[in-house]
Design an enzyme around this catalytic site. Structure first.
Site, mmCIF file in Angstrom:
data_model
loop_
_atom_site.group_PDB
_atom_site.id
_atom_site.type_symbol
_atom_site.label_atom_id
_atom_site.label_comp_id
_atom_site.label_asym_id
_atom_site.label_seq_id
_atom_site.Cartn_x
_atom_site.Cartn_y
_atom_site.Cartn_z
ATOM 1 N N HIS A 291 0.780 -1.328 0.090
ATOM 2 C CA HIS A 291 -0.098 -0.126 -0.004
ATOM 3 C C HIS A 291 0.857 1.270 -0.081
ATOM 4 O O HIS A 291 1.833 1.314 0.737
ATOM 5 C CB HIS A 291 -0.962 -0.131 1.114
ATOM 6 C CG HIS A 291 -0.709 0.170 2.384
ATOM 7 N ND1 HIS A 291 -0.344 0.954 2.890
ATOM 8 C CD2 HIS A 291 -0.402 -0.884 3.187
ATOM 9 C CE1 HIS A 291 0.095 1.208 4.426
ATOM 10 N NE2 HIS A 291 0.230 -0.261 4.471
ATOM 11 N N ASP A 303 6.163 0.856 6.946
ATOM 12 C CA ASP A 303 4.775 0.761 6.739
ATOM 13 C C ASP A 303 4.146 1.820 5.782
ATOM 14 O O ASP A 303 3.891 3.043 6.098
ATOM 15 C CB ASP A 303 3.977 0.726 7.992
ATOM 16 C CG ASP A 303 2.657 0.503 7.882
ATOM 17 O OD1 ASP A 303 2.219 -0.099 6.755
ATOM 18 O OD2 ASP A 303 1.662 0.741 8.927
ATOM 19 N N GLU A 337 -5.086 2.049 2.695
ATOM 20 C CA GLU A 337 -4.997 0.866 3.460
ATOM 21 C C GLU A 337 -5.285 0.799 4.947
ATOM 22 O O GLU A 337 -6.110 0.418 5.360
ATOM 23 C CB GLU A 337 -3.742 -0.023 3.365
ATOM 24 C CG GLU A 337 -3.555 -1.514 3.903
ATOM 25 C CD GLU A 337 -3.525 -1.553 5.502
ATOM 26 O OE1 GLU A 337 -3.451 -2.512 6.020
ATOM 27 O OE2 GLU A 337 -2.769 -0.441 5.894
ATOM 28 N N GLU A 338 -4.481 1.917 5.421
ATOM 29 C CA GLU A 338 -4.266 2.286 6.821
ATOM 30 C C GLU A 338 -5.866 2.738 7.356
ATOM 31 O O GLU A 338 -6.073 2.496 8.466
ATOM 32 C CB GLU A 338 -3.345 3.401 7.202
ATOM 33 C CG GLU A 338 -1.933 3.161 6.690
ATOM 34 C CD GLU A 338 -1.543 2.022 7.733
ATOM 35 O OE1 GLU A 338 -2.223 1.637 8.479
ATOM 36 O OE2 GLU A 338 -0.225 1.857 7.646
ATOM 37 N N ASP A 365 3.118 -6.176 3.378
ATOM 38 C CA ASP A 365 2.572 -5.032 4.445
ATOM 39 C C ASP A 365 3.005 -5.375 5.584
ATOM 40 O O ASP A 365 2.130 -5.482 6.490
ATOM 41 C CB ASP A 365 1.175 -4.761 4.347
ATOM 42 C CG ASP A 365 0.859 -3.735 5.046
ATOM 43 O OD1 ASP A 365 1.695 -2.828 5.371
ATOM 44 O OD2 ASP A 365 -0.205 -3.338 5.399
ATOM 45 N N HIS A 436 3.459 3.004 12.928
ATOM 46 C CA HIS A 436 2.517 3.852 13.266
ATOM 47 C C HIS A 436 2.883 4.997 14.090
ATOM 48 O O HIS A 436 2.211 5.732 14.971
ATOM 49 C CB HIS A 436 1.108 3.252 13.640
ATOM 50 C CG HIS A 436 0.464 2.313 12.656
ATOM 51 N ND1 HIS A 436 -0.797 1.848 12.917
ATOM 52 C CD2 HIS A 436 0.793 2.048 11.658
ATOM 53 C CE1 HIS A 436 -1.459 1.261 11.920
ATOM 54 N NE2 HIS A 436 -0.237 1.397 11.167
#
Lengths: 481, 481
Positions: A291, A303, A337-338, A365, A436
């Site tokens: 992504h 990520d 995606e997130e 991912d 994140h």
């Protein structure tokens, strides 16, 4: 023993290939062949060798993190990332490069501040969870009520919670598979709903993360129609420890919380797609996903800049082969995606009429590698055949696994639609240290491990694009969240 | 060989002591004596044993970080820390507990924001350096000019710098002694002066830190009369890496900088002092120091809650001995170390007339241990005697070192005033990962290593309080900064 013998032989080929310094390797490899190997396996080993000796995967993630950086869904930077991807894929020389629009939720993080007001005044390090509403403009102040887990919150009586700030204190266990994340993340995604149903005014969770850094981990949370929307944030692990130490001294802790995050409606983003056109079955597709969007506090390196780099590199190496494989390799760099696999769901809907032509799909991912195991979700009757077909991948350190793959988040809905998937499992031991957070930056990536993952994807993609095994029907597993 | 033999014997005692489960250890130890040991060494081993089996040192630093937390010099929290210390020391039962006022600079951090405006727009993680002025209210925007080090900046022509933001990109090397900090910190402390002299509008340095976390390291900086005061900040190591990656693509990087930090004049703080009154030479002092103030972004756990805990625990164990040693043990918890050893200098001035009664001094200000080596700065003629006297400390993992100790920051001015000092060197391998960042929190402390440091300080303090060796005159070394 048969498999062991084969692996040993392939090992000899691999060593020979890796050892040789051919200037035109795709031709020289033919001279080094060991008869027990299929041509496809030999080419997959060549691809692995090329991936391992190339800096391409690292160059791609460096380019994305340096020239774009954070690219939150629905922001200007999201579109800059789409433009970056279109140009990068075009410059790499893929047969086709195009994008497909996706409607995505837009959200502004704003600021998030919190402090302990009593018994001991101290500032906290927090971050808004993705999708959270703001507090009232002057913030809110309330005492906290602590729960070990979402389950404990679910079982608690509303009388304990009404008018308070719920604190879910679920520690994330470190594990190569990242399973600790799955065990703890419910508190983040669904905690605000359960807390609000019981009258809480806000929720602040211990970060879903395995680190001891004073950084909070963001990530998506959800609301539900008919339940009040309360502000939702995460605090860093050291801050959660601090609160626990205070609770030992005094059960009454008052928190002050001020957040200005805001939902901004719907924006347009894009799934960006590149293809290596198949030589004999061009309408059949081997899908490699990653992504393109990221959270906004780091630069989106692990990520999922890493995934973008891994699958792009794998496909580029196949693009450059003198003889293309039978099926088309389709790289899909998913949008959004997130914020709920929005690009993945849009792709499945937009491509509904050709999903029967998707031979197999896999998404990267889970950081920057290495890949240590490959699982599949294919026809159980042919699973052993598929594993044997992939024996050359074991020479790249990849174990042949089970037939229960999810495929990765953006392809996780495909098995229910009949599409076989594979999971090239990457070592996630430290993934949730950085995931994140502002710490998701390029320095966390080891170029060699990244290249190993690209090698594994190249091997997988090539074998699947050439395969003559029937992979359908698949076992329909529940979707991954 | 003689020393080695002695160490072996002492080892036997130590094992015997640590192994025994005496309910009244101070009496039982006598039964386990090995004749080669002096009574003082035996008691020092008993103290070590007690420190190692006690949670007191960890309890103290937990209390300080949880009940006070960040305590920036000159703020309300600084005074809360002073009150905490007075109460804690009083509750521990020291013979005397008192405080002495110190005039300290007060400064407000405000907010610090920076971003790259071009060639690729990205936010940066920065923090104001301590003492920095603000930017103009709307911030400033200028291109950056990069230097490897303060030295390179010093040698650069003003033409390259005028109107620009200076970026000093000095990486801090990891080392057990922390020597990489000393090599790099000049850019932080003096960079703004040199940059302003050459016409820079601001300075932003690579953090003086050995980590790869996306956290900036604060720390004191200075201005000079007659030179313009320009804003000064540090960026995290990953941000500095990002800028370097951009510089490879484009030499012209424009930064936007907005800081609201402010110098607030002079405030009152306190050196907090506790004493174990000496039994036969009460006017002679063995000084154990640490500093009570901290930077404001972490909770001041390793810098210097750990030091507070170490020296307080060491003195408390001596306070509780059935027979006090000859000299007074004086614990000094200094004010305002971070902003220029203000408490240390004030102490030296306020106690000028009794400095000749200071037998020796040592400060713990290098994290949570362990102590791996003890150095002295004593009369060279008696140095070997002092080392022999301390042989029992080697059983606690502490090597006997050289005669070139600085003593620690707040006592570093004392040798020039005739006072002998010792440095109980703590392992600083990871100290500069966390130092002066939000990551300076309790979870970074290993209770066992902390207890080992407390044990070493207890042994040192007791031996020195009983010593009959003449430690003066000392070699006058230059002060540590």
């Amino acid at each position: 023993m048969k498999n062991y013998h084969r692996a040993t032989l392939v090992g000899a080929v691999f060593v020979a290939i890796v050892g040789c310094q051919a200037t035109s390797p795709s031709k020289t490899v033919g001279d080094n062949l060991i008869i027990n190997q299929s041509d496809d396996a030999q080419i997959s080993l060549l691809l692995a060798k090329q991936a391992l000796s190339s800096s391409l995967s690292y160059d791609i993630v460096e380019s994305l993190t340096v020239e774009v950086g954070p690219r939150l869904t629905g922001t200007d930077k999201d579109i800059i990332a789409v433009d970056w991807a279109m140009e990068k894929l075009w410059l790499l020389g893929f047969d086709r490069v195009y994008k497909e629009s996706v409607q995505v939720p837009a959200w502004s993080r704003g600021t998030a501040r919190a402090s302990i007001v009593s018994p001991y005044e101290q500032p906290l390090v927090i971050t808004a969870l993705g999708g959270s509403v703001a507090t009232p403009i002057n913030g809110l102040k309330a005492s906290i009520v602590r729960f070990d887990s979402l389950e404990e919150l679910t079982n608690a009586s509303p009388g304990r919670i009404e008018g308070k700030i719920v604190f879910i204190d679920h520690k994330t266990e470190r594990h190569i598979t990242g399973k600790g994340y799955g065990e703890a993340v419910g508190g983040r995604s669904r905690g605000a709903i359960v807390a609000a149903q019981k009258g809480a005014v806000a929720i602040v969770i211990r970060s879903i993360g395995t680190d001891h850094d004073r950084m909070a981990h963001t990530g998506m949370m959800r609301y539900e129609e008919g339940t009040p929307k309360i502000p939702a944030a995460a605090m860093s692990n050291p801050d959660a420890d601090l609160i626990n130490a205070m609770l030992k001294r005094d059960p009454n802790i008052t928190l002050s919380l001020n957040m200005t995050s805001e939902n901004l409606g719907i924006a347009t983003s894009y799934n960006v797609i590149a293809e290596v056109t198949g030589s004999s079955k061009p309408d059949e597709i081997v899908l490699l996903g990653a992504h393109l969007d990221s959270w906004d506090e780091g630069t989106g390196a692990i990520d999922d800049g890493a995934g973008v780099a891994i699958v792009t590199t794998a496909a580029k190496l196949i693009q450059d082969l003198p003889q293309k494989p039978a099926r088309t390799i389709r790289v899909v760099l998913y949008a959004a995606e997130e914020v709920g696999m929005v690009g993945g769901k849009a792709y499945a809907a937009q491509h509904a009429d050709e999903l029967d032509k998707h031979y197999i799909a896999a998404e990267s991912d889970f950081g920057a590698g290495p890949v240590y195991k490959i699982d599949f979700n294919v026809n159980p009757a042919t699973f052993e055949q598929v594993k044997q077909q992939h024996s050359a991948i074991t020479l790249n350190g990849v174990e042949l696994g089970n037939n229960q793959a999810s495929g990765g988040p953006d392809v996780s809905m495909l098995p229910a639609l009949g599409v076989p998937v594979a999971s090239l499992n990457q070592d996630g031991t430290d993934y949730f240290d950085y995931h994140h957070t502002p710490n998701d930056t390029l320095d966390k990536i080891d170029p060699k491990k990244l290249a190993q993952s690209a090698a594994a994807y190249a091997q997988f993609a090539y074998m699947m694009a050439q395969s003559e095994i029937t992979l359908r029907p698949v076992t329909q597993k529940k979707q991954q969240h």
